[in-house]
Design a protein around this motif. Structure first.
Motif, PDB file in Angstrom:
ATOM      1  N   LEU A  91       0.843  -1.191   0.000  1.00  0.00           N
ATOM      2  CA  LEU A  91       0.000   0.000   0.000  1.00  0.00           C
ATOM      3  C   LEU A  91       0.879   1.242   0.000  1.00  0.00           C
ATOM      4  CD1 LEU A  91      -3.090   0.445   0.193  1.00  0.00           C
ATOM      5  CD2 LEU A  91      -2.772   0.792   2.637  1.00  0.00           C
ATOM      6  N   GLY A  92       0.640   2.138  -0.953  1.00  0.00           N
ATOM      7  CA  GLY A  92       1.377   3.396  -1.017  1.00  0.00           C
ATOM      8  C   GLY A  92       0.618   4.508  -0.304  1.00  0.00           C
ATOM      9  N   ASN A  93       1.257   5.660  -0.195  1.00  0.00           N
ATOM     10  CA  ASN A  93       0.625   6.764   0.517  1.00  0.00           C
ATOM     11  C   ASN A  93      -0.649   7.241  -0.197  1.00  0.00           C
ATOM     12  OD1 ASN A  93       2.330   7.796  -1.541  1.00  0.00           O
ATOM     13  ND2 ASN A  93       2.437   9.790  -0.546  1.00  0.00           N
ATOM     14  N   HIS A  94      -0.669   7.246  -1.520  1.00  0.00           N
ATOM     15  CA  HIS A  94      -1.870   7.651  -2.251  1.00  0.00           C
ATOM     16  C   HIS A  94      -3.008   6.656  -2.010  1.00  0.00           C
ATOM     17  CE1 HIS A  94      -0.166  10.934  -4.805  1.00  0.00           C
ATOM     18  NE2 HIS A  94       0.953  10.335  -4.404  1.00  0.00           N
ATOM     19  N   ASP A  95      -2.679   5.397  -1.930  1.00  0.00           N
ATOM     20  CA  ASP A  95      -3.687   4.368  -1.688  1.00  0.00           C
ATOM     21  C   ASP A  95      -4.244   4.485  -0.273  1.00  0.00           C
ATOM     22  OD1 ASP A  95      -2.916   3.288  -4.228  1.00  0.00           O
ATOM     23  OD2 ASP A  95      -1.213   2.377  -3.198  1.00  0.00           O
ATOM     24  N   ASP A  96      -3.378   4.810   0.664  1.00  0.00           N
ATOM     25  CA  ASP A  96      -3.809   4.972   2.046  1.00  0.00           C
ATOM     26  C   ASP A  96      -4.789   6.147   2.177  1.00  0.00           C
ATOM     27  OD1 ASP A  96      -3.667   4.128   4.778  1.00  0.00           O
ATOM     28  OD2 ASP A  96      -2.455   5.917   5.190  1.00  0.00           O
ATOM     29  N   VAL A  97      -4.497   7.243   1.493  1.00  0.00           N
ATOM     30  CA  VAL A  97      -5.394   8.402   1.513  1.00  0.00           C
ATOM     31  C   VAL A  97      -6.720   8.048   0.843  1.00  0.00           C
ATOM     32  CG1 VAL A  97      -5.729  10.756   0.619  1.00  0.00           C
ATOM     33  CG2 VAL A  97      -3.547  10.098   1.651  1.00  0.00           C
ATOM     34  N   PHE A  98      -6.652   7.360  -0.266  1.00  0.00           N
ATOM     35  CA  PHE A  98      -7.868   6.936  -0.959  1.00  0.00           C
ATOM     36  C   PHE A  98      -8.722   6.049  -0.048  1.00  0.00           C
ATOM     37  CE2 PHE A  98      -9.873   3.780  -3.888  1.00  0.00           C
ATOM     38  CZ  PHE A  98     -10.797   4.645  -4.464  1.00  0.00           C
ATOM     39  N   LYS A  99      -8.068   5.128   0.643  1.00  0.00           N
ATOM     40  CA  LYS A  99      -8.769   4.237   1.571  1.00  0.00           C
ATOM     41  C   LYS A  99      -9.436   5.047   2.692  1.00  0.00           C
ATOM     42  CE  LYS A  99      -6.663   1.515   4.584  1.00  0.00           C
ATOM     43  NZ  LYS A  99      -5.807   0.491   5.159  1.00  0.00           N
ATOM     44  N   THR A 100      -8.741   6.059   3.197  1.00  0.00           N
ATOM     45  CA  THR A 100      -9.314   6.917   4.233  1.00  0.00           C
ATOM     46  C   THR A 100     -10.552   7.642   3.714  1.00  0.00           C
ATOM     47  OG1 THR A 100      -7.158   7.252   5.281  1.00  0.00           O
ATOM     48  CG2 THR A 100      -8.859   8.893   5.756  1.00  0.00           C
ATOM     49  N   LEU A 101     -10.482   8.163   2.494  1.00  0.00           N
ATOM     50  CA  LEU A 101     -11.647   8.834   1.911  1.00  0.00           C
ATOM     51  C   LEU A 101     -12.832   7.884   1.784  1.00  0.00           C
ATOM     52  CD1 LEU A 101     -10.081  11.042  -0.907  1.00  0.00           C
ATOM     53  CD2 LEU A 101     -11.266  11.830   1.145  1.00  0.00           C
ATOM     54  N   LEU A 102     -12.581   6.690   1.293  1.00  0.00           N
ATOM     55  CA  LEU A 102     -13.662   5.724   1.142  1.00  0.00           C
ATOM     56  C   LEU A 102     -14.290   5.376   2.490  1.00  0.00           C
ATOM     57  CD1 LEU A 102     -12.295   3.270  -1.568  1.00  0.00           C
ATOM     58  CD2 LEU A 102     -13.975   5.103  -1.839  1.00  0.00           C
ATOM     59  N   LYS A 103     -13.455   5.216   3.513  1.00  0.00           N
ATOM     60  CA  LYS A 103     -13.976   4.918   4.852  1.00  0.00           C
ATOM     61  C   LYS A 103     -14.828   6.068   5.381  1.00  0.00           C
ATOM     62  CE  LYS A 103     -10.545   1.647   6.539  1.00  0.00           C
ATOM     63  NZ  LYS A 103      -9.464   1.410   7.513  1.00  0.00           N
ATOM     64  N   TYR A 105     -16.504   8.304   3.525  1.00  0.00           N
ATOM     65  CA  TYR A 105     -17.772   8.302   2.787  1.00  0.00           C
ATOM     66  C   TYR A 105     -18.711   7.232   3.344  1.00  0.00           C
ATOM     67  CZ  TYR A 105     -16.345  11.522  -0.934  1.00  0.00           C
ATOM     68  OH  TYR A 105     -15.967  12.625  -1.652  1.00  0.00           O
ATOM     69  N   GLU A 106     -18.161   6.064   3.628  1.00  0.00           N
ATOM     70  CA  GLU A 106     -18.976   4.973   4.155  1.00  0.00           C
ATOM     71  C   GLU A 106     -19.468   5.299   5.572  1.00  0.00           C
ATOM     72  OE1 GLU A 106     -18.698   0.156   4.278  1.00  0.00           O
ATOM     73  OE2 GLU A 106     -16.883   1.269   4.801  1.00  0.00           O
ATOM     74  N   LYS A 107     -18.578   5.817   6.392  1.00  0.00           N
ATOM     75  CA  LYS A 107     -18.913   6.136   7.785  1.00  0.00           C
ATOM     76  C   LYS A 107     -20.052   7.155   7.871  1.00  0.00           C
ATOM     77  CE  LYS A 107     -16.597   8.564  11.591  1.00  0.00           C
ATOM     78  NZ  LYS A 107     -15.291   9.119  11.973  1.00  0.00           N
ATOM     79  N   HIS A 108     -20.029   8.129   6.995  1.00  0.00           N
ATOM     80  CA  HIS A 108     -21.023   9.209   7.041  1.00  0.00           C
ATOM     81  C   HIS A 108     -22.115   9.049   5.984  1.00  0.00           C
ATOM     82  CE1 HIS A 108     -18.708  11.277  10.054  1.00  0.00           C
ATOM     83  NE2 HIS A 108     -17.639  11.260   9.283  1.00  0.00           N
ATOM     84  N   ILE A 119     -12.387  15.492  10.519  1.00  0.00           N
ATOM     85  CA  ILE A 119     -11.006  15.949  10.319  1.00  0.00           C
ATOM     86  C   ILE A 119     -10.210  14.995   9.423  1.00  0.00           C
ATOM     87  CG2 ILE A 119     -10.085  14.912  12.436  1.00  0.00           C
ATOM     88  CD1 ILE A 119      -9.054  18.309  10.925  1.00  0.00           C
ATOM     89  N   ASP A 120     -10.429  13.691   9.572  1.00  0.00           N
ATOM     90  CA  ASP A 120      -9.730  12.729   8.703  1.00  0.00           C
ATOM     91  C   ASP A 120     -10.111  12.972   7.242  1.00  0.00           C
ATOM     92  OD1 ASP A 120      -8.453  11.477  10.806  1.00  0.00           O
ATOM     93  OD2 ASP A 120     -10.007   9.950  11.042  1.00  0.00           O
ATOM     94  N   PHE A 121     -11.379  13.228   7.001  1.00  0.00           N
ATOM     95  CA  PHE A 121     -11.850  13.494   5.649  1.00  0.00           C
ATOM     96  C   PHE A 121     -11.204  14.762   5.103  1.00  0.00           C
ATOM     97  CE2 PHE A 121     -14.787  15.535   2.681  1.00  0.00           C
ATOM     98  CZ  PHE A 121     -14.896  14.540   1.730  1.00  0.00           C
ATOM     99  N   LYS A 122     -11.163  15.817   5.904  1.00  0.00           N
ATOM    100  CA  LYS A 122     -10.587  17.093   5.452  1.00  0.00           C
ATOM    101  C   LYS A 122      -9.120  16.928   5.049  1.00  0.00           C
ATOM    102  CE  LYS A 122     -13.474  20.241   8.139  1.00  0.00           C
ATOM    103  NZ  LYS A 122     -13.452  21.259   9.205  1.00  0.00           N
ATOM    104  N   ILE A 123      -8.372  16.244   5.896  1.00  0.00           N
ATOM    105  CA  ILE A 123      -6.939  16.052   5.604  1.00  0.00           C
ATOM    106  C   ILE A 123      -6.755  15.189   4.359  1.00  0.00           C
ATOM    107  CG2 ILE A 123      -4.810  14.973   6.463  1.00  0.00           C
ATOM    108  CD1 ILE A 123      -5.791  15.812   9.308  1.00  0.00           C
ATOM    109  N   ALA A 124      -7.486  14.085   4.293  1.00  0.00           N
ATOM    110  CA  ALA A 124      -7.364  13.187   3.142  1.00  0.00           C
ATOM    111  C   ALA A 124      -7.805  13.890   1.861  1.00  0.00           C
ATOM    112  CB  ALA A 124      -8.190  11.922   3.365  1.00  0.00           C
ATOM    113  N   LYS A 125      -8.874  14.637   1.921  1.00  0.00           N
ATOM    114  CA  LYS A 125      -9.394  15.335   0.738  1.00  0.00           C
ATOM    115  C   LYS A 125      -8.386  16.366   0.238  1.00  0.00           C
ATOM    116  CE  LYS A 125     -12.980  16.356  -1.908  1.00  0.00           C
ATOM    117  NZ  LYS A 125     -13.474  15.449  -2.898  1.00  0.00           N
TER     118      LYS A 125
END
Length: 144
Positions: A91-103, A105-108, A119-125
């Motif tokens: 997993l690369g850093n771009h993939d980790d950020v993408f995974k955070t965004l998906l989580k 979106y799913e969480k909310h 805050i996690d969404f803001k940073i990842a976005k």
């Protein structure tokens, strides 16, 4: 049994480049296989492909790249007739950020009000937009 390790790095949503790299590996495996057959050597290949991450962002085919990797097309595209090939996915850093965004979106449940307060969404976005995510048509993600 003969073995070789291949590495593919930083695909960044470029499916054509991924396909070319896998074609080169398939051709190389075919050449090794033919040479071994000609030398009457054990012709079982047992190879590894290491993908070092950063599958998404920048390119416009991140969805194709992810589908190729998820559906294990890598194995078929690299010449199963020559023997085993084992893909290893890091997993690369771009993939980790993408995974955070998906989580997020799913969480909310894709609720923009709650997403805007996470805050996690803001940073990842911010990272995602700054480093190529805004140019990526993922197909299965809400548009930036």
């Amino acid at each position: 049994m003969q073995s070789c390790t291949y590495a593919i790095a930083d695909i960044h949503g470029n499916y054509k480049a991924l396909h070319r790299a896998l074609s080169v590996i398939e051709k190389h495996r075919g050449g090794r296989y033919a040479a071994l057959v000609n030398d009457n050597v054990d012709v079982t290949l047992s190879d590894t492909i290491v993908f070092t991450g950063d599958y998404v962002d920048r390119g416009y085919d991140s969805n194709k790249v992810l589908d190729c990797l998820a559906n294990n097309d890598v194995v078929a595209m690299t010449g199963t007739k020559y023997g085993l090939i084992k893909p290893v996915y890091l997993l690369g850093n771009h993939d980790d950020v993408f995974k955070t965004l998906l989580k997020c979106y799913e969480k909310h449940d894709n609720n923009s009000y709650h997403l805007s307060r996470d805050i996690d969404f803001k940073i990842a976005k911010q990272f995602y937009s700054q480093y190529g995510g805004a140019n990526t048509d993922l197909g299965y993600m809400i548009a930036n």
